[in-house]
Design an enzyme around this catalytic site. Sequence first.
Site, PDB file in Angstrom:
ATOM      1  N   GLY A 305       0.740  -1.441   0.102  1.00 14.91           N
ATOM      2  CA  GLY A 305       0.034  -0.228  -0.144  1.00 14.91           C
ATOM      3  C   GLY A 305       0.910   1.323  -0.105  1.00 14.91           C
ATOM      4  N   SER A 306       0.306   2.421   0.705  1.00 15.56           N
ATOM      5  CA  SER A 306       0.881   3.821   0.428  1.00 15.56           C
ATOM      6  C   SER A 306       2.274   4.052   1.203  1.00 15.56           C
ATOM      7  CB  SER A 306      -0.086   4.600   0.793  1.00 15.56           C
ATOM      8  OG  SER A 306      -1.425   4.516  -0.047  1.00 15.56           O
ATOM      9  N   THR A 307       2.741   3.099   1.871  1.00 14.11           N
ATOM     10  CA  THR A 307       4.252   3.338   2.409  1.00 14.11           C
ATOM     11  C   THR A 307       4.983   3.309   1.159  1.00 14.11           C
ATOM     12  OG1 THR A 307       4.185   0.848   3.008  1.00 14.11           O
ATOM     13  CG2 THR A 307       3.819   2.594   4.698  1.00 14.11           C
ATOM     14  N   MET A 308       4.582   2.722   0.296  1.00 11.96           N
ATOM     15  CA  MET A 308       5.579   2.707  -1.102  1.00 11.96           C
ATOM     16  C   MET A 308       5.618   4.070  -1.746  1.00 11.96           C
ATOM     17  SD  MET A 308       7.183  -0.336  -1.279  1.00 11.96           S
ATOM     18  CE  MET A 308       7.767  -0.196  -3.069  1.00 11.96           C
ATOM     19  N   LYS A 309       4.811   4.891  -1.394  1.00 14.69           N
ATOM     20  CA  LYS A 309       4.877   6.277  -1.898  1.00 14.69           C
ATOM     21  C   LYS A 309       6.279   6.996  -1.575  1.00 14.69           C
ATOM     22  CE  LYS A 309      -0.239   6.734  -2.420  1.00 14.69           C
ATOM     23  NZ  LYS A 309      -1.289   6.965  -1.460  1.00 14.69           N
TER      24      LYS A 309
END
Length: 721
Positions: A305-309
């Site tokens: 999810g968004s931690t990869m942003k």
Amino acid sequence: MKKKNNTIRISYYGILCIVLLFGIIIAKLFYVSYSKVVDGMDIQAYANGRNSTKTNITASRGTIFSANGEALAKDVNSYTVIAFLDEGRTTNPKKPRHVVDKEYTANVLSEYLNMTPEAILNLLNLKGYQVELGPGGRDISEKQKKDIEALDLPGIGFIRGTKRYYPYGDFASYTIGYTKKIDGIIKGELGVEGYYNNELTGKNGSITYQQDAYGYQIADTPVITEDAENGLDIYLTIDSNIQMYLENAINDMANEREFEWVTVTVANAKTGAILGSANTPSFDPNKLNITNYNNPLVSYSYEPGSTMKIFSFMAAMEEGIYDGEKEFLSGSLMVGKDKVPDWNKYGWGTISYDTGFTYSSNVAAANLGLELGKDRLIEYYKKFGFGRKTGIELADEYTGIIKPRYDIEVANAAFGQGITTTPVQHIQALTSLANGGKMLKPFIVDKVINSNTGEEVYKSSRTEIDQIVSEATVDKMLELMYKTVNGEDGAATGKVYQTASTVLVGKTGTAQIVSESGGYISSNYQNIRSFAGLFPYDDPQYIIYFSVKRLQATSSAIAKPVKSIVESIAKYKNLDQLVVEQDTSKIVDIKNYINKDASSSKEELKNLGLDVVVLGDGSRVIDQYPSKGTTVVKESKVFLLTNSTNIVLPSMTNWTSNEVGNYCNLVGINYNISGYGRVANQSVPAGTVVDSSSIIDFTLNRKDERKESDVSEEGEPSEET
């Protein structure tokens, strides 16, 4: 005359036969004396085998220690209870050496072996010379052996052996691993036990000597001794105090919330050393009550999810295509025939890319991912260590999958969907933010010591993998992560992670779960929530990565354990930044209380703000936990064992499983724990005098305190991906 001639002839032939016979015998003797092999048999080996005996000297498996020097896994003596059934062993009826009264023996032993009298009696009724009383009679402790010996039961004996013992139960169990005994050989499985099995195993020795027909050593004959080489001792980077903070935080969460699993890891941001890693559900390696054989730190591979942003945005910055002030239309983005929505479906209108990060806009990440293109996005993800093993010293590490092919997959990969990663990969990638863009290799073993010589055969050190991004990119990302948690914008997704003692920066994440039939599950709570953070902001010393699957609550529910961990470490390591003067009274250094007066020791610890539990009514302290030199936070439990056999069990309601384990280990009580959360019930009531023969069952429950407001908390974004 004829008769005389016959007699002479017979005597002549007889003498000739005797001479020939003796000649054959002498030839055979020469042949046997000077030939190594006779009739296909090695005579020398046969002779030595008849007169030689070899006794094995068993090597001890190496001990696994915490960074604080506490033994987390070690070998201890164990015994197997056997019953002699053959009446022929008894030579004096007044002193029987076989089991005489089988029913009585079965009834008495059932109280000590955790077996029914019927099961033991069935074994005693078998035919044979002797029988093992298993499973309850296998691998019993020294104390259990002495208790059974005191019964003075005829025909009951013991076979000595060793077993692996884990003093703190389920404490860091996935990191440590466990062992199995196969054909008498202990073999490590999972964690460090599995990864370092060969080094921990050691090498058995032997004693070889000549024996006579009765089995006794022949005097003045050589004895050949080959000493055993004990296994190597391994010191982990795990800090027992930090590990305790992690365990307590997730146990409290389990007490309050429902979820499938949770895992949290803290690392030293400047070296890559893993300081603690905890998981629920967990297991006790003494009992092997294990339901999941994958170590969450290295073997849980899922869409992050968004931690990869954090990493897709840094890739765009590094490639020169990121302009934080540039604006875009949020809400949704069409990629061919596919639609990429923001997590709130409607977006926030036209916003900047900097704001898009703090709001966790999927559209912002997708735009950047498409502009980077498939090849460059994959290249950067792999530079950050995703899609390959980190090489940490733990068994069964997974690689994850980073293989987007089409534009929609590239767009999704930019915000952490359609790819899989592991927690340890996130820890590794986040080290670049604390070291000016240099990524460090994570490790969990501090040093390896040869216990036979005391020689240090291995010492860990900081290992730089590569300069992944520039310092300018790092500074910009830390600024965005600061605004996500500590900024004034109420729509920032990390506001609930603000801590009261140190400045934490980070990024939230919510990933949908893939359905078995294809696509994603869209119902409530069918997701994996996560948080990736560093602290303190000015010069990050620690990394924390937290993830939980199918949490039956909003994302603020994971903010509570994360903040608890961060604030505990900040106090422990004196990292307070948000007060003018650091309040050192919040932390306590434990002194040595062994051999000191129990009453005054208790009073001193209470005055320091600690929760003191005294075991027994003796006047002198003979053991303690935590040990000397340990630093703890106020209100922590401290256990003092006194020189008394009159140990009264307290009420352990609301204790954590770790606190139960620390108490029972000091007393030597056998215990079983079921469930998760905090103690709701104990099988032996408070006020009962207990000793090492006691067996106590503890039931842990989660407190179901969920309210309707948890489903949609005002001002708290749900961040559905």
